[in-house]
Write a protein that holds these residues in place. Sequence first.
Motif, PDB file in Angstrom:
ATOM      1  N   ASP A  13      10.260   4.154  -1.324  1.00 17.35           N
ATOM      2  CA  ASP A  13       9.938   3.055  -0.420  1.00 17.35           C
ATOM      3  C   ASP A  13       8.827   3.415   0.571  1.00 17.35           C
ATOM      4  O   ASP A  13       8.628   2.722   1.564  1.00 17.35           O
ATOM      5  N   GLY A  14       8.088   4.471   0.301  1.00 10.86           N
ATOM      6  CA  GLY A  14       6.822   4.678   0.984  1.00 10.86           C
ATOM      7  C   GLY A  14       6.834   5.480   2.266  1.00 10.86           C
ATOM      8  O   GLY A  14       5.875   5.405   3.039  1.00 10.86           O
ATOM      9  N   GLY A 160      -3.364   0.497   8.834  1.00 12.72           N
ATOM     10  CA  GLY A 160      -4.561   0.362   8.005  1.00 12.72           C
ATOM     11  C   GLY A 160      -4.300  -0.778   7.058  1.00 12.72           C
ATOM     12  O   GLY A 160      -3.215  -1.322   7.056  1.00 12.72           O
ATOM     13  N   TYR A 163      -6.865  -0.836   1.309  1.00 13.21           N
ATOM     14  CA  TYR A 163      -7.662   0.115   0.555  1.00 13.21           C
ATOM     15  C   TYR A 163      -7.259   0.069  -0.909  1.00 13.21           C
ATOM     16  O   TYR A 163      -6.108   0.330  -1.246  1.00 13.21           O
TER      17      TYR A 163
ATOM     18  N   VAL B  12       1.171   1.684  -3.013  1.00 13.30           N
ATOM     19  CA  VAL B  12       1.365   3.135  -3.010  1.00 13.30           C
ATOM     20  C   VAL B  12       1.956   3.605  -1.689  1.00 13.30           C
ATOM     21  O   VAL B  12       2.658   4.611  -1.632  1.00 13.30           O
ATOM     22  N   ASP B  13       1.711   2.873  -0.603  1.00 13.77           N
ATOM     23  CA  ASP B  13       2.332   3.221   0.674  1.00 13.77           C
ATOM     24  C   ASP B  13       3.616   2.431   0.939  1.00 13.77           C
ATOM     25  O   ASP B  13       4.093   2.383   2.068  1.00 13.77           O
ATOM     26  N   GLY B  14       4.183   1.820  -0.093  1.00 12.16           N
ATOM     27  CA  GLY B  14       5.554   1.342   0.003  1.00 12.16           C
ATOM     28  C   GLY B  14       5.780  -0.073   0.509  1.00 12.16           C
ATOM     29  O   GLY B  14       6.880  -0.405   0.922  1.00 12.16           O
ATOM     30  N   TYR B  15       4.762  -0.918   0.469  1.00 13.45           N
ATOM     31  CA  TYR B  15       4.931  -2.272   0.991  1.00 13.45           C
ATOM     32  C   TYR B  15       4.948  -3.313  -0.126  1.00 13.45           C
ATOM     33  O   TYR B  15       4.138  -3.255  -1.048  1.00 13.45           O
ATOM     34  N   LEU B 149      -3.464   0.638  -0.874  1.00 13.61           N
ATOM     35  CA  LEU B 149      -2.833   1.021   0.390  1.00 13.61           C
ATOM     36  C   LEU B 149      -2.883  -0.179   1.312  1.00 13.61           C
ATOM     37  O   LEU B 149      -3.963  -0.605   1.708  1.00 13.61           O
ATOM     38  N   GLY B 151      -0.988  -0.427   4.287  1.00  9.13           N
ATOM     39  CA  GLY B 151      -0.968   0.102   5.650  1.00  9.13           C
ATOM     40  C   GLY B 151      -0.015  -0.573   6.614  1.00  9.13           C
ATOM     41  O   GLY B 151      -0.014  -0.261   7.802  1.00  9.13           O
TER      42      GLY B 151
END
Lengths: 190, 190
Positions: A13-14, A160, A163, B12-15, B149, B151
């Motif tokens: 979950d990041g 952020g 990306y 990739v950052d879990g969202y 990403l 963020g």
Amino acid sequence: MGRVYAGASTSVDGYVSGPDFSGFEHLFRWFTSGEVEVAGLKTSQASADYYGAMLANTGAAVVGRTLYDHTNGWGGTSPVGSHTVVLTHRPLEDNEHFTFCTEGIERAVEIAREHAGDRDVAVNSGQMARQALDAGLLEEICLDLVPVLLGGGTPFFAPGKGYVLEGPLSVVEGVGVTHLRYRVRYGSPA
Amino acid sequence: MGRVYAGASTSVDGYVSGPDFSGFEHLFRWFTSGEVEVAGLKTSQASADYYGAMLANTGAAVVGRTLYDHTNGWGGTSPVGSHTVVLTHRPLEDNEHFTFCTEGIERAVEIAREHAGDRDVAVNSGQMARQALDAGLLEEICLDLVPVLLGGGTPFFAPGKGYVLEGPLSVVEGVGVTHLRYRVRYGSPA
């Protein structure tokens, strides 16, 4: 010229750290999940091959002063590659292993690139990686995806937004971890 | 008996959604990243095979009332499998495609299991999946990991903590997505 990369052990979950700095027994379990030794880890053959090759290809690192202080300056020797650039507002004296840079992330990465030559530059930890990302300097992200749900804590790379990555360039299955490499694509998303 | 699973397209950052509900153009790009049609998607062969098999093996679903209302009740037909259980405090009249359950997630999953028979039960969306997870009912998590990403935004499965997973049970590479399946392990972490 090598690539500039950052990576982290991250929950499904990041999160790179759970609520109240919990969860490290899960996130870092792959560090000790096997019998193959590499750079202080005892891990699976697949993870050792992956991580060992990554370290061998890394010529220099960029870190923040917090990490430098937290590790007590790694006992005086660059932790990765032959040289480490410490981005800080409170410089110490430069030496053969460390350069203390006060001129921002661009200059820190530039110095690291000079030391790395054809090899890669690692950027640690998250806050430095984030600065490199925002400055358009981060070229690859190495995600060590760990099978746990932490449900909160410190997210990978927040804040952020938007990306876009390319890949995964590679997927390596370890024991208790999936290593995924992505290339960062800057510019307008398609 | 089939398994009870939940899944989501995740950065990739879990969202599962970016800041201010942004990012869906990235998260759902794999829905239209190819030429193979399956269940309304036009995606890669690998994703179509994966997603098609998952749908074919799913006999029933559990959803929340919000999702039911948002989709206008899917035009009156169960979106997945032959039957959908809607967990709600404001029940409508049951019919051959939908059961409106007011008795909590355990009962909703039980009803769905009866309809699914040997096939699986899908739980959507995140809030329902989270309830099923907390009740110890969720058996698998299907992560569609998207190379972006975001963020910030809505994390996958927050809040909660310390659910250990096993796997990945499978890794399938699509175009712009990596499909990862994990088994949830309840009880004391080893």
